[in-house]
Enzyme design. Structure first.
Site, PDB file in Angstrom:
ATOM      1  N   TYR A  59     -13.198  -5.433  -3.959  1.00 26.92           N
ATOM      2  CA  TYR A  59     -13.256  -4.008  -3.904  1.00 26.92           C
ATOM      3  C   TYR A  59     -14.087  -3.394  -2.939  1.00 26.92           C
ATOM      4  O   TYR A  59     -13.926  -2.347  -2.196  1.00 26.92           O
ATOM      5  CB  TYR A  59     -13.697  -3.249  -5.358  1.00 26.92           C
ATOM      6  CG  TYR A  59     -12.472  -3.132  -6.180  1.00 26.92           C
ATOM      7  CD1 TYR A  59     -11.220  -2.313  -5.985  1.00 26.92           C
ATOM      8  CD2 TYR A  59     -12.164  -4.023  -7.320  1.00 26.92           C
ATOM      9  CE1 TYR A  59     -10.312  -2.285  -6.792  1.00 26.92           C
ATOM     10  CE2 TYR A  59     -11.212  -4.059  -7.789  1.00 26.92           C
ATOM     11  CZ  TYR A  59      -9.959  -3.146  -7.874  1.00 26.92           C
ATOM     12  OH  TYR A  59      -8.959  -3.113  -8.576  1.00 26.92           O
ATOM     13  N   ASN A  85      -3.037   7.713  -5.510  1.00 30.77           N
ATOM     14  CA  ASN A  85      -3.901   6.709  -4.545  1.00 30.77           C
ATOM     15  C   ASN A  85      -5.287   6.976  -5.021  1.00 30.77           C
ATOM     16  O   ASN A  85      -5.724   7.912  -5.946  1.00 30.77           O
ATOM     17  CB  ASN A  85      -3.719   7.418  -3.136  1.00 30.77           C
ATOM     18  CG  ASN A  85      -2.262   6.899  -2.591  1.00 30.77           C
ATOM     19  OD1 ASN A  85      -1.653   6.297  -3.436  1.00 30.77           O
ATOM     20  ND2 ASN A  85      -1.967   7.610  -1.495  1.00 30.77           N
ATOM     21  N   HIS A 144      -4.849   7.484 -11.062  1.00 30.60           N
ATOM     22  CA  HIS A 144      -5.501   6.136 -11.160  1.00 30.60           C
ATOM     23  C   HIS A 144      -7.203   5.856 -10.796  1.00 30.60           C
ATOM     24  O   HIS A 144      -7.600   4.866 -10.263  1.00 30.60           O
ATOM     25  CB  HIS A 144      -4.633   5.009 -10.077  1.00 30.60           C
ATOM     26  CG  HIS A 144      -3.186   4.913 -10.774  1.00 30.60           C
ATOM     27  ND1 HIS A 144      -2.044   4.513  -9.921  1.00 30.60           N
ATOM     28  CD2 HIS A 144      -2.670   5.353 -11.762  1.00 30.60           C
ATOM     29  CE1 HIS A 144      -1.063   4.809 -10.675  1.00 30.60           C
ATOM     30  NE2 HIS A 144      -1.471   5.220 -11.743  1.00 30.60           N
ATOM     31  N   CYS A 190     -19.919   2.374 -15.454  1.00 35.21           N
ATOM     32  CA  CYS A 190     -20.425   1.016 -16.228  1.00 35.21           C
ATOM     33  C   CYS A 190     -19.310   0.588 -17.213  1.00 35.21           C
ATOM     34  O   CYS A 190     -18.259   1.301 -17.210  1.00 35.21           O
ATOM     35  CB  CYS A 190     -21.831   1.462 -17.077  1.00 35.21           C
ATOM     36  SG  CYS A 190     -21.281   2.439 -18.434  1.00 35.21           S
TER      37      CYS A 190
HETATM   38  P1  NAD Z   1       4.534   1.541  -3.733  1.00 33.48           P
HETATM   39  O1  NAD Z   1       3.779   0.697  -2.794  1.00 33.48           O
HETATM   40  O2  NAD Z   1       5.123   1.183  -4.847  1.00 33.48           O
HETATM   41  O3  NAD Z   1       5.628   2.548  -2.799  1.00 33.48           O
HETATM   42  C1  NAD Z   1       5.224   3.104  -1.690  1.00 33.48           C
HETATM   43  C2  NAD Z   1       6.283   3.793  -1.296  1.00 33.48           C
HETATM   44  O4  NAD Z   1       6.002   4.540   0.008  1.00 33.48           O
HETATM   45  C3  NAD Z   1       7.670   3.100  -0.993  1.00 33.48           C
HETATM   46  O5  NAD Z   1       8.749   3.730  -1.587  1.00 33.48           O
HETATM   47  C4  NAD Z   1       7.938   3.228   0.516  1.00 33.48           C
HETATM   48  O6  NAD Z   1       8.876   3.057   1.166  1.00 33.48           O
HETATM   49  C5  NAD Z   1       7.126   4.681   0.820  1.00 33.48           C
HETATM   50  N1  NAD Z   1       6.612   4.567   2.261  1.00 33.48           N
HETATM   51  C6  NAD Z   1       6.137   3.684   3.003  1.00 33.48           C
HETATM   52  N2  NAD Z   1       5.695   4.151   4.057  1.00 33.48           N
HETATM   53  C7  NAD Z   1       5.622   5.654   3.863  1.00 33.48           C
HETATM   54  C8  NAD Z   1       5.445   6.629   4.765  1.00 33.48           C
HETATM   55  N3  NAD Z   1       4.983   6.462   6.077  1.00 33.48           N
HETATM   56  N4  NAD Z   1       5.493   7.962   4.494  1.00 33.48           N
HETATM   57  C9  NAD Z   1       6.263   8.118   3.087  1.00 33.48           C
HETATM   58  N5  NAD Z   1       6.638   7.218   2.380  1.00 33.48           N
HETATM   59  C10 NAD Z   1       6.264   5.728   2.655  1.00 33.48           C
HETATM   60  O7  NAD Z   1       3.335   2.741  -3.999  1.00 33.48           O
HETATM   61  P2  NAD Z   1       3.021   3.665  -5.436  1.00 33.48           P
HETATM   62  O8  NAD Z   1       4.403   4.054  -5.979  1.00 33.48           O
HETATM   63  O9  NAD Z   1       2.089   4.551  -5.260  1.00 33.48           O
HETATM   64  O10 NAD Z   1       2.770   2.629  -6.442  1.00 33.48           O
HETATM   65  C11 NAD Z   1       1.754   1.497  -6.313  1.00 33.48           C
HETATM   66  C12 NAD Z   1       0.320   1.339  -6.991  1.00 33.48           C
HETATM   67  O11 NAD Z   1      -0.585   0.827  -6.195  1.00 33.48           O
HETATM   68  C13 NAD Z   1      -0.139   2.670  -7.390  1.00 33.48           C
HETATM   69  O12 NAD Z   1      -0.389   2.726  -8.602  1.00 33.48           O
HETATM   70  C14 NAD Z   1      -1.294   3.153  -6.479  1.00 33.48           C
HETATM   71  O13 NAD Z   1      -2.446   3.573  -7.525  1.00 33.48           O
HETATM   72  C15 NAD Z   1      -1.865   1.738  -5.784  1.00 33.48           C
HETATM   73  N6  NAD Z   1      -2.241   1.822  -4.802  1.00 33.48           N
HETATM   74  C16 NAD Z   1      -2.927   2.841  -3.940  1.00 33.48           C
HETATM   75  C17 NAD Z   1      -3.340   2.941  -2.610  1.00 33.48           C
HETATM   76  C18 NAD Z   1      -4.004   3.808  -2.168  1.00 33.48           C
HETATM   77  O14 NAD Z   1      -4.840   4.479  -2.806  1.00 33.48           O
HETATM   78  N7  NAD Z   1      -3.887   4.211  -0.803  1.00 33.48           N
HETATM   79  C19 NAD Z   1      -2.680   1.861  -2.009  1.00 33.48           C
HETATM   80  C20 NAD Z   1      -2.138   0.733  -2.596  1.00 33.48           C
HETATM   81  C21 NAD Z   1      -1.611   0.771  -3.930  1.00 33.48           C
END
Ligand code: NAD
Length: 254
Positions: free
Chosen positions: A68, A103, A120, A128
């Protein structure tokens, strides 16, 4: 697409309650990798499930803490992109906006959005292990050299305030997110593949309650097929021009 774009702008220009539902895709243009993409180099041999579960944390707290720390480094170096900024700019144009995000990076707030529900959790906050003491920042823990540090109140191990595999989503945040979707006249969905539940159900809940669902995504997937309007493209390209069109429509009307 042109026609869909104009229809989407018109719907948002007429909206009084907008729910913006975002996923990892909205942060891609800020250089934040998806969960699995963060498993590069040194981290490639570790299972992400182990890094994001209570079981994995208890097995090796130091390793999980360091993973992390690595991910925090990426988030701390990132800037909100034109997609985040356009979503924040909508607040000048639509009376009530709630951003509901999967996110954990805090980039909507950094971009200027004021009402953000983090389904999330956040990589910028700590709690803690027992969950009794929450809301700690990095600064609160900076003086400790232990990895992970200990809770200043109860002495338990500290962990990021993120929802791990197998854990419930924060109850009040989830309730507020459902309410935002039930009340919305438009749900603007950006950058989610719609596979992680219960977040994936929110566009359906909004649509069943009468909202128009607009999806912005470069890929055609589950959500784009259920959406009333699909704008295919990157958030950082589509959203600024969409918001500009909304601004012009609203000014033309006033
Ligand atoms: P996902 O990774 O499953 O899907 C990402 C989606 O974004 C896809 O459909 C893809 O086609 C689309 N995408 C890619 N580039 C893009 C752009 N430039 N503009 C718009 N769309 C775009 O993501 P999810 O549905 O959020 O699920 C993944 C899990 O992972 C979530 O639970 C999330 O909490 C976590 N996560 C969070 C982060 C972060 O905080 N940035 C990063 C990675 C994963």
């Amino acid at each position: 697409m042109r026609n869909d774009f104009a229809r989407a702008a018109e719907k948002i220009a007429r909206s009084s309650r907008l729910a913006v539902l975002t996923g990892a895709g909205v942060s891609r243009e800020s250089g934040i990798p998806t969960f699995r993409e963060a498993q590069d180099g040194l981290w490639a041999r570790f299972d992400p499930m182990e890094m994001a579960s209570e079981r994995g944390f208890l097995r090796n707290p130091k390793l999980v803490w360091e993973w992390y720390e690595y991910r925090f480094g990426m988030v701390a170096a990132a800037q909100p992109n034109p997609g985040h900024l356009a979503i924040a700019a909508l607040e000048e144009l639509v009376p009530n906006i709630t951003v509901v995000t999967q996110n954990i990076d805090g980039l909507h707030q950094a971009g200027g959005s004021t009402r953000v529900l983090e389904l999330h959790g956040s990589i910028r906050r700590y709690k803690c292990f027992s969950g009794a003491h929450t809301g700690y920042t990095r600064d609160d823990l900076a003086a400790q050299s232990d990895k992970p540090p200990r809770c200043p109140r109860c002495g338990e191990l500290m962990r990021p305030d993120i929802v791990w595999f197998g854990e419930y989503l924060p109850e009040q945040v989830m309730r507020d997110a459902y309410a935002a979707c039930l009340e919305a006249d438009v749900a603007l969905v950006v950058g989610t593949s719609g596979v992680v539940q219960p977040a994936a159900s929110l566009p359906y809940i909004a649509q069943e309650a009468g909202a128009t669902v607009i999806d912005v995504n470069p890929e055609d997937d589950e959500i784009s097929r259920m959406a009333d309007i699909f704008l295919q493209g990157m958030g950082g390209a589509v959203l600024p021009s969409l918001i500009e069109a909304v601004r012009n429509m609203r000014q033309g009307r006033s």
